[in-house]
Design a protein around this motif. Structure first.
Motif, PDB file in Angstrom:
ATOM      1  N   MET A   1       0.914  -1.099  -0.073  1.00  0.00           N
ATOM      2  CA  MET A   1      -0.075   0.099  -0.008  1.00  0.00           C
ATOM      3  C   MET A   1       0.906   1.210   0.040  1.00  0.00           C
ATOM      4  N   HIS A  73      -6.691   0.732  -9.374  1.00  0.00           N
ATOM      5  CA  HIS A  73      -5.593  -0.538  -9.696  1.00  0.00           C
ATOM      6  C   HIS A  73      -6.043  -1.128 -11.117  1.00  0.00           C
ATOM      7  N   SER A  76     -10.372  -5.932 -10.685  1.00  0.00           N
ATOM      8  CA  SER A  76      -9.896  -6.998  -9.730  1.00  0.00           C
ATOM      9  C   SER A  76     -11.358  -7.373  -8.870  1.00  0.00           C
ATOM     10  N   GLN A  80     -11.193  -9.404  -3.131  1.00  0.00           N
ATOM     11  CA  GLN A  80      -9.891  -9.280  -3.294  1.00  0.00           C
ATOM     12  C   GLN A  80      -9.512  -7.654  -2.787  1.00  0.00           C
ATOM     13  N   LEU A  81     -10.287  -6.642  -3.589  1.00  0.00           N
ATOM     14  CA  LEU A  81     -10.154  -5.095  -3.396  1.00  0.00           C
ATOM     15  C   LEU A  81     -10.337  -5.155  -2.122  1.00  0.00           C
ATOM     16  N   GLU A  83     -10.391  -6.954   0.619  1.00  0.00           N
ATOM     17  CA  GLU A  83      -9.552  -7.233   1.595  1.00  0.00           C
ATOM     18  C   GLU A  83      -8.165  -6.694   1.641  1.00  0.00           C
ATOM     19  N   HIS A  84      -7.642  -6.230   0.308  1.00  0.00           N
ATOM     20  CA  HIS A  84      -6.304  -5.502   0.151  1.00  0.00           C
ATOM     21  C   HIS A  84      -6.418  -4.261   1.003  1.00  0.00           C
ATOM     22  N   HIS A  85      -7.716  -3.525   0.815  1.00  0.00           N
ATOM     23  CA  HIS A  85      -7.837  -2.262   1.413  1.00  0.00           C
ATOM     24  C   HIS A  85      -7.778  -2.444   2.908  1.00  0.00           C
ATOM     25  N   LYS A  86      -8.570  -3.306   3.645  1.00  0.00           N
ATOM     26  CA  LYS A  86      -8.552  -3.904   4.810  1.00  0.00           C
ATOM     27  C   LYS A  86      -7.100  -3.939   5.569  1.00  0.00           C
ATOM     28  N   ARG A  87      -6.682  -4.887   4.600  1.00  0.00           N
ATOM     29  CA  ARG A  87      -5.185  -5.190   5.157  1.00  0.00           C
ATOM     30  C   ARG A  87      -4.209  -4.180   5.200  1.00  0.00           C
ATOM     31  N   GLY A  88      -4.197  -3.319   4.351  1.00  0.00           N
ATOM     32  CA  GLY A  88      -3.288  -2.211   4.357  1.00  0.00           C
ATOM     33  C   GLY A  88      -3.765  -1.266   5.405  1.00  0.00           C
ATOM     34  N   SER A  91      -3.063  -2.834   8.982  1.00  0.00           N
ATOM     35  CA  SER A  91      -1.641  -3.024   9.310  1.00  0.00           C
ATOM     36  C   SER A  91      -1.119  -1.819   9.965  1.00  0.00           C
TER      37      SER A  91
END
Length: 168
Positions: A1, A73, A76, A80-81, A83-88, A91
């Motif tokens: 990210m 991006h 997608s 997955q979009l 999850e990517h946003h949440k994970r970034g 963290s």
């Protein structure tokens, strides 16, 4: 990210000078989604918004048909979009959480965007709508959507994202 350096979003010249993907990914996502939805390249797309929990940053708007999504991006799998946003965000911000809501307002209307603490098209250094349209013309929408759809079918069962959906 990608993380913007402090002060860039508040400096109109520096913000405008960002590469397109960063410009539309970090502040002008509503403009890109609005331009996409003006004349969608694919049928059945609508706007969705990630609304972070109280006290957190991480708002994001994208276009989706419920299965695949489009944002800075490209295309997608929607899950997955998310999850990517949440994970970034999670963290860097323990306890980060969000709500997913269908966009029920004009994404290119300054008053509507300001009500939601976002800039409207006439509040940037230059008009970002033509920039968004140019960005969209550079994309092979049919290929991008097909590639995203293939990732959805390969990743069954779908990921579960820790954001709640707004029933409205």
């Amino acid at each position: 990210m990608y993380v913007l350096k402090h002060g860039i979003k508040r400096n109109p010249e520096k913000r405008w000078a960002l590469p397109d993907r960063i410009f539309f990914g970090y502040g002008a996502c509503a403009i890109l989604a609005g331009a996409f939805l003006e004349h969608p390249s694919l049928e059945g797309f609508y706007g969705e918004r990630i609304i972070p929990g109280e006290g957190f940053s991480g708002n994001h708007i994208y276009a989706t048909n419920g299965v695949i999504a489009f944002d800075y991006h490209g295309y997608s799998a929607r899950e997955q979009l998310l999850e990517h946003h949440k994970r970034g965000w999670a963290s860097r911000n323990p306890g980060w959480h969000c709500t997913i809501a269908t966009v029920d307002f004009d994404l290119l209307d300054t008053v509507e965007l300001n009500r939601r603490k976002m800039l409207g098209p006439d509040q940037y250094l230059h008009d970002p709508v033509p920039r968004a349209r140019r960005f969209l013309r550079r994309i092979d929408h049919a290929e991008g959507a097909a590639r995203a759809l293939r990732t959805v079918t390969r990743s069954q069962p779908m990921l579960r994202v820790a954001c709640t959906s707004d029933p409205t």
